[in-house]
Design a protein around this motif. Structure first.
Motif, PDB file in Angstrom:
ATOM      1  N   ASP A  80       2.968 -17.074 -30.528  1.00 11.90           N
ATOM      2  CA  ASP A  80       1.607 -17.201 -30.046  1.00 11.90           C
ATOM      3  C   ASP A  80       0.674 -16.141 -30.623  1.00 11.90           C
ATOM      4  O   ASP A  80       0.197 -15.261 -29.918  1.00 11.90           O
ATOM      5  CB  ASP A  80       1.618 -17.130 -28.513  1.00 11.90           C
ATOM      6  N   GLY A  81       0.444 -16.210 -31.920  1.00 12.03           N
ATOM      7  CA  GLY A  81      -0.545 -15.334 -32.537  1.00 12.03           C
ATOM      8  C   GLY A  81      -0.169 -13.883 -32.572  1.00 12.03           C
ATOM      9  O   GLY A  81      -1.022 -13.000 -32.455  1.00 12.03           O
ATOM     10  N   GLY A  82       1.123 -13.610 -32.719  1.00 14.24           N
ATOM     11  CA  GLY A  82       1.542 -12.228 -32.864  1.00 14.24           C
ATOM     12  C   GLY A  82       1.731 -11.494 -31.559  1.00 14.24           C
ATOM     13  O   GLY A  82       1.964 -10.296 -31.557  1.00 14.24           O
ATOM     14  N   VAL A  83       1.620 -12.214 -30.443  1.00 11.70           N
ATOM     15  CA  VAL A  83       1.887 -11.589 -29.149  1.00 11.70           C
ATOM     16  C   VAL A  83       3.274 -12.030 -28.678  1.00 11.70           C
ATOM     17  O   VAL A  83       3.582 -13.219 -28.661  1.00 11.70           O
ATOM     18  CB  VAL A  83       0.835 -11.992 -28.094  1.00 11.70           C
ATOM     19  N   LEU A  84       4.104 -11.058 -28.354  1.00 10.05           N
ATOM     20  CA  LEU A  84       5.428 -11.364 -27.801  1.00 10.05           C
ATOM     21  C   LEU A  84       5.294 -11.325 -26.282  1.00 10.05           C
ATOM     22  O   LEU A  84       5.113 -10.272 -25.680  1.00 10.05           O
ATOM     23  CB  LEU A  84       6.456 -10.338 -28.289  1.00 10.05           C
ATOM     24  N   ARG A  85       5.362 -12.502 -25.671  1.00  6.84           N
ATOM     25  CA  ARG A  85       5.156 -12.609 -24.218  1.00  6.84           C
ATOM     26  C   ARG A  85       6.508 -12.504 -23.512  1.00  6.84           C
ATOM     27  O   ARG A  85       7.320 -13.408 -23.570  1.00  6.84           O
ATOM     28  CB  ARG A  85       4.472 -13.943 -23.895  1.00  6.84           C
ATOM     29  N   LEU A 112       8.790  -6.265 -35.213  1.00  5.78           N
ATOM     30  CA  LEU A 112       8.340  -7.596 -35.624  1.00  5.78           C
ATOM     31  C   LEU A 112       6.834  -7.642 -35.895  1.00  5.78           C
ATOM     32  O   LEU A 112       6.302  -8.711 -36.211  1.00  5.78           O
ATOM     33  CB  LEU A 112       8.700  -8.629 -34.543  1.00  5.78           C
ATOM     34  N   GLY A 113       6.170  -6.509 -35.737  1.00  6.20           N
ATOM     35  CA  GLY A 113       4.725  -6.475 -35.948  1.00  6.20           C
ATOM     36  C   GLY A 113       3.954  -7.250 -34.907  1.00  6.20           C
ATOM     37  O   GLY A 113       2.888  -7.804 -35.173  1.00  6.20           O
ATOM     38  N   MET A 114       4.501  -7.281 -33.702  1.00  3.95           N
ATOM     39  CA  MET A 114       3.867  -8.046 -32.628  1.00  3.95           C
ATOM     40  C   MET A 114       3.379  -7.121 -31.526  1.00  3.95           C
ATOM     41  O   MET A 114       3.852  -6.000 -31.364  1.00  3.95           O
ATOM     42  CB  MET A 114       4.888  -9.001 -32.004  1.00  3.95           C
ATOM     43  N   GLU A 115       2.459  -7.653 -30.760  1.00  3.16           N
ATOM     44  CA  GLU A 115       1.976  -6.946 -29.581  1.00  3.16           C
ATOM     45  C   GLU A 115       2.782  -7.453 -28.380  1.00  3.16           C
ATOM     46  O   GLU A 115       2.995  -8.653 -28.244  1.00  3.16           O
ATOM     47  CB  GLU A 115       0.495  -7.280 -29.405  1.00  3.16           C
ATOM     48  N   LEU A 116       3.219  -6.529 -27.523  1.00  2.41           N
ATOM     49  CA  LEU A 116       4.030  -6.920 -26.368  1.00  2.41           C
ATOM     50  C   LEU A 116       3.147  -7.132 -25.144  1.00  2.41           C
ATOM     51  O   LEU A 116       2.302  -6.302 -24.821  1.00  2.41           O
ATOM     52  CB  LEU A 116       5.071  -5.827 -26.077  1.00  2.41           C
ATOM     53  N   ASP A 117       3.362  -8.255 -24.478  1.00  4.10           N
ATOM     54  CA  ASP A 117       2.646  -8.554 -23.235  1.00  4.10           C
ATOM     55  C   ASP A 117       3.692  -8.882 -22.165  1.00  4.10           C
ATOM     56  O   ASP A 117       4.486  -9.795 -22.349  1.00  4.10           O
ATOM     57  CB  ASP A 117       1.715  -9.748 -23.470  1.00  4.10           C
ATOM     58  N   ILE A 118       3.707  -8.125 -21.063  1.00  4.03           N
ATOM     59  CA  ILE A 118       4.760  -8.297 -20.050  1.00  4.03           C
ATOM     60  C   ILE A 118       4.201  -8.960 -18.796  1.00  4.03           C
ATOM     61  O   ILE A 118       3.175  -8.525 -18.270  1.00  4.03           O
ATOM     62  CB  ILE A 118       5.388  -6.939 -19.667  1.00  4.03           C
ATOM     63  N   THR A 119       4.875 -10.002 -18.329  1.00  3.46           N
ATOM     64  CA  THR A 119       4.513 -10.651 -17.068  1.00  3.46           C
ATOM     65  C   THR A 119       5.646 -10.441 -16.060  1.00  3.46           C
ATOM     66  O   THR A 119       6.809 -10.683 -16.369  1.00  3.46           O
ATOM     67  CB  THR A 119       4.279 -12.161 -17.264  1.00  3.46           C
ATOM     68  N   ALA A 147      10.229 -20.410 -16.841  1.00  5.87           N
ATOM     69  CA  ALA A 147       9.038 -20.004 -17.612  1.00  5.87           C
ATOM     70  C   ALA A 147       9.314 -20.047 -19.118  1.00  5.87           C
ATOM     71  O   ALA A 147       8.452 -20.436 -19.910  1.00  5.87           O
ATOM     72  CB  ALA A 147       8.573 -18.609 -17.189  1.00  5.87           C
ATOM     73  N   LEU A 148      10.536 -19.672 -19.504  1.00  5.97           N
ATOM     74  CA  LEU A 148      10.921 -19.777 -20.927  1.00  5.97           C
ATOM     75  C   LEU A 148      10.885 -21.234 -21.357  1.00  5.97           C
ATOM     76  O   LEU A 148      10.374 -21.574 -22.423  1.00  5.97           O
ATOM     77  CB  LEU A 148      12.349 -19.273 -21.138  1.00  5.97           C
ATOM     78  N   GLN A 149      11.463 -22.093 -20.507  1.00  5.31           N
ATOM     79  CA  GLN A 149      11.550 -23.508 -20.854  1.00  5.31           C
ATOM     80  C   GLN A 149      10.178 -24.167 -20.888  1.00  5.31           C
ATOM     81  O   GLN A 149       9.930 -25.068 -21.683  1.00  5.31           O
ATOM     82  CB  GLN A 149      12.475 -24.229 -19.867  1.00  5.31           C
ATOM     83  N   ALA A 150       9.265 -23.674 -20.036  1.00  6.74           N
ATOM     84  CA  ALA A 150       7.897 -24.215 -20.007  1.00  6.74           C
ATOM     85  C   ALA A 150       7.046 -23.650 -21.136  1.00  6.74           C
ATOM     86  O   ALA A 150       5.936 -24.117 -21.384  1.00  6.74           O
ATOM     87  CB  ALA A 150       7.248 -23.913 -18.661  1.00  6.74           C
ATOM     88  N   GLY A 151       7.548 -22.601 -21.809  1.00  7.17           N
ATOM     89  CA  GLY A 151       6.798 -22.014 -22.923  1.00  7.17           C
ATOM     90  C   GLY A 151       5.687 -21.075 -22.493  1.00  7.17           C
ATOM     91  O   GLY A 151       4.833 -20.730 -23.302  1.00  7.17           O
ATOM     92  N   THR A 152       5.679 -20.644 -21.238  1.00  4.51           N
ATOM     93  CA  THR A 152       4.640 -19.704 -20.809  1.00  4.51           C
ATOM     94  C   THR A 152       5.003 -18.260 -21.155  1.00  4.51           C
ATOM     95  O   THR A 152       4.152 -17.379 -21.133  1.00  4.51           O
ATOM     96  CB  THR A 152       4.349 -19.826 -19.297  1.00  4.51           C
ATOM     97  N   ILE A 153       6.270 -18.027 -21.460  1.00  2.24           N
ATOM     98  CA  ILE A 153       6.713 -16.738 -22.011  1.00  2.24           C
ATOM     99  C   ILE A 153       7.637 -17.024 -23.190  1.00  2.24           C
ATOM    100  O   ILE A 153       8.164 -18.134 -23.319  1.00  2.24           O
ATOM    101  CB  ILE A 153       7.429 -15.854 -20.960  1.00  2.24           C
ATOM    102  N   ASP A 154       7.819 -15.995 -24.056  1.00  2.00           N
ATOM    103  CA  ASP A 154       8.656 -16.159 -25.252  1.00  2.00           C
ATOM    104  C   ASP A 154      10.052 -15.587 -25.076  1.00  2.00           C
ATOM    105  O   ASP A 154      10.992 -16.024 -25.743  1.00  2.00           O
ATOM    106  CB  ASP A 154       8.016 -15.443 -26.447  1.00  2.00           C
TER     107      ASP A 154
END
Ligand code: GLN
Length: 236
Positions: free
Chosen positions: A8-13, A47-54, A64-71
């Motif tokens: 998702d655009g370089g963000v690791l969710r 990985l050159g990504m920004e980390l976003d934690i939920t 949530a993984l299966q729904a694709g809302t997090i990576d």
């Protein structure tokens, strides 16, 4: 590699459940901190990504993984065959142990087995667990659902133990140490209920990310970063 393809655009969710110190907890600034957050940050940097934690309920992580809302999930999550049917696990980055927390004056005690090993029998006891964890799965299998009381997180299970509503809590060792330190009158039994491997989980649809994370984690193992993160929080 072009990391923007993957997450998702370089963000690791990342998803986690931040009631599980020292792997994840909420720090004084309201941020999710701990071993998993630091490992994920190091992986994201590689990985050159920004980390976003939920932060969410433990049992919501795989959906949530299966729904694709997090990576990715890093949540002290145990590699388990039933989960592996639903998601891919990375290589393991840590080990865990399921332990039993009891009141200091409990009659629950390890008993020597015929082979000389110690084991604990929780038959007839009311066992508190965190919903959907391996502690929940093992105790439900071993003692039946009617003897297992599910809580949304470890601290709620421990609070019920302190209040005398349940007889013991089966949960991972390092969080257990934190919960026992934070409450009077509790102890951890010497016998391990089970030994486990922790790994990150990723959707089966995202094998590219799985390979990238495994490669990054291997580098972090090889250069000692991973162990130094763990050692920061867990003293042997
Ligand atoms: N290791 C346990 C499991 O995977 C508990 C993880 C947790 O509560 N965060 O079920």
């Amino acid at each position: 590699t072009d990391s923007t393809d993957t997450a998702d655009g370089g963000v690791l969710r990342m998803g986690t459940n931040a009631t599980f110190p020292p792997y994840e907890f909420t720090d004084e600034n309201g941020e999710v901190a701990g071993i998993d957050a630091e490992i994920a940050a190091a992986v994201a940097e590689k990985l050159g990504m920004e980390l976003d934690i939920t932060d969410m309920a433990f049992e919501s992580l795989i959906p949530a993984l299966q729904a694709g809302t997090i990576d990715i999930v890093l949540a002290g999550m145990t590699v388990d065959p039933e989960r592996a049917d639903q998601v891919n696990f990375t290589d393991s980055y840590a080990t865990g142990v399921q332990v039993v927390i009891v009141p200091e004056n409990s009659d629950i005690a390890p008993v020597e087995q015929e082979d000389g090993s110690l084991a604990v029998d929780l038959t007839g006891k009311t066992i508190g667990v965190q919903t959907g964890t391996t502690g929940d799965l093992y105790c439900t299998d071993d003692y039946g659902q009617e003897n297992v009381k599910q809580f949304d997180n470890g601290p709620l299970a421990v609070a019920a133990l302190v209040n005398g509503q349940i007889d013991c809590v089966v949960i991972d060792q390092e969080p257990a140490k934190n919960y026992v330190a934070a409450n009077e009158g509790l102890k951890i039994l010497d016998t391990a209920y089970a030994n486990e491997d922790y790994a990150a989980a990723i959707s089966k649809d995202n094998t590219e990310l799985l390979e990238q994370v495994n490669a990054a984690m291997q580098e972090l193992k090889d250069d000692g970063t991973l162990q130094s993160i763990i050692d920061k929080y867990i003293t042997a």
